[in-house]
Design an enzyme around this catalytic site. Sequence first.
Site, PDB file in Angstrom:
ATOM      1  N   ASP A   1       1.551   3.319   3.230  1.00 14.28           N
ATOM      2  CA  ASP A   1       0.485   4.257   2.855  1.00 14.28           C
ATOM      3  C   ASP A   1       1.107   5.615   2.511  1.00 14.28           C
ATOM      4  OD1 ASP A   1      -2.086   5.165   2.330  1.00 14.28           O
ATOM      5  OD2 ASP A   1      -2.564   5.568   4.433  1.00 14.28           O
TER       6      ASP A   1
ATOM      7  N   ASP B   1       3.894   4.062  11.803  1.00 18.25           N
ATOM      8  CA  ASP B   1       4.640   5.325  11.815  1.00 18.25           C
ATOM      9  C   ASP B   1       4.525   6.065  13.144  1.00 18.25           C
ATOM     10  OD1 ASP B   1       1.997   6.109  11.626  1.00 18.25           O
ATOM     11  OD2 ASP B   1       2.262   7.405   9.882  1.00 18.25           O
TER      12      ASP B   1
ATOM     13  N   HIS C   1     -11.837   1.713   4.676  1.00 17.52           N
ATOM     14  CA  HIS C   1     -12.623   2.947   4.612  1.00 17.52           C
ATOM     15  C   HIS C   1     -14.097   2.594   4.718  1.00 17.52           C
ATOM     16  CE1 HIS C   1      -9.538   5.988   3.921  1.00 17.52           C
ATOM     17  NE2 HIS C   1      -8.900   5.076   3.216  1.00 17.52           N
TER      18      HIS C   1
ATOM     19  N   HIS D   1       0.856  -1.194   0.000  1.00 16.31           N
ATOM     20  CA  HIS D   1       0.000   0.000   0.000  1.00 16.31           C
ATOM     21  C   HIS D   1       0.886   1.237   0.000  1.00 16.31           C
ATOM     22  CE1 HIS D   1      -3.864   1.919   1.854  1.00 16.31           C
ATOM     23  NE2 HIS D   1      -3.224   2.779   1.076  1.00 16.31           N
TER      24      HIS D   1
ATOM     25  N   ASN E   1      -7.591   2.664  10.847  1.00 16.30           N
ATOM     26  CA  ASN E   1      -7.729   3.948  10.165  1.00 16.30           C
ATOM     27  C   ASN E   1      -8.783   3.855   9.079  1.00 16.30           C
ATOM     28  OD1 ASN E   1      -4.425   3.795  10.829  1.00 16.30           O
ATOM     29  ND2 ASN E   1      -5.507   5.652  11.416  1.00 16.30           N
TER      30      ASN E   1
ATOM     31  N   ALA F   1      -3.673  12.270   5.892  1.00 11.56           N
ATOM     32  CA  ALA F   1      -3.693  12.040   4.438  1.00 11.56           C
ATOM     33  C   ALA F   1      -2.499  11.185   4.043  1.00 11.56           C
ATOM     34  CB  ALA F   1      -3.668  13.373   3.693  1.00 11.56           C
ATOM     35  N   GLY F   2      -2.646   9.873   4.163  1.00 18.27           N
ATOM     36  CA  GLY F   2      -1.510   9.024   3.868  1.00 18.27           C
ATOM     37  C   GLY F   2      -0.405   9.283   4.872  1.00 18.27           C
TER      38      GLY F   2
END
Length: 366
Positions: free
Chosen positions: A260, A234, A181, A49, A205, A295-296
């Site tokens: 991501d 992360d 999502h 991803h 997420n 956002a990513g």
Amino acid sequence: MTETISGRVVRPGAVVPGSVEVDGPTILDVTERGHPGDDIIVPGFVDLHCHGGGGHTFTRGDAEAARAAAAFHLRHGTTTTLASLVSSPYELMRDATAAYLPLVADGTIAGVHYEGPYLSHTRCGAQNPAFLRDPSLEELTALVELGEGAVRMVTVAPELPGALAAVEFLTGHGVVAALGHTDATYEQTLAGIAAGATVGTHLCNGMRPAHHREPGPIVALLDSPSIVCELVADGIHLHDGMLRFAAHAAGPDRTALVTDAMDAAGMPDGRYELGGQEVTVADRVARLARDGSIAGSTLTMDAAFRQAVGAGLDLPAAAEMAATTPARVLGLADEVGALEAGLRADLVVLAPDLTVKRVMRAGAWL
């Protein structure tokens, strides 16, 4: 021509002081020997991803930008990657798939991942709501036929009208169906799994939170033996405690580290774009300018590996999550994902502090 790389070799379930012997593009043997040095040798990372990096994006269908993004992540140890799109008009999905066919053919990328547009408005996160729509078998049929095997994974929200039929279609055509999502209930998530989904897109997420009276998708995905859960390691998307809990609950054979990452990975703070929306990056964190949604990421797989180890996972578990498990998801376990004789010579040499020293792909040093 053979070459021997010595160090602490991370193999399934163990760290072995020894050497990896490479013959051309292939691992010839892994042997044990005393005092090989302090370097740590892990299999080349496999990222399921990734939207871009190094200032280059996979999301617009630009083949040269995609090559540059893959090259950026290769320098961080990712020897196999999917090019992930974001929710987009059908025409962009079609054109990007066609543009990336040569990159799949020459091994620059392992295929294409559509993260959307068949996603929940309620849980769209940084996905552009203007492009969200219900799953379309007509679109998917055309894209899968166009891709000729290049379309490797599609993320859908299982509660949407037509989603279960889409999952069945994808799995029936050799495409990994992922659930994400999503505002699905526990039961709706289980229906998506029963239809054939095998991946949970960035667990926690973009999902309805877990509740003890409505477990929702997080618990359904973690508790389903057929599901591999993506984890964005992360320290931002997931608390280290949640990362460790998920890895222990599902096991490293059912969890996969992913980046991501967007094009801002490896780049300075500032303004960027994702799916037609403005993104602001500050102190490693990418957020939509309009509402502050994450956002990513700006993550690389070597940093994800370090984060996982720092969260309390041992080296074999982290390597399994960063390479072996995602390779199996893609059906590539007989080619990449482990340091075993006969597999492609993809490996990363890490310093004792787990920073990258050298990267080898198909027997060639970067």
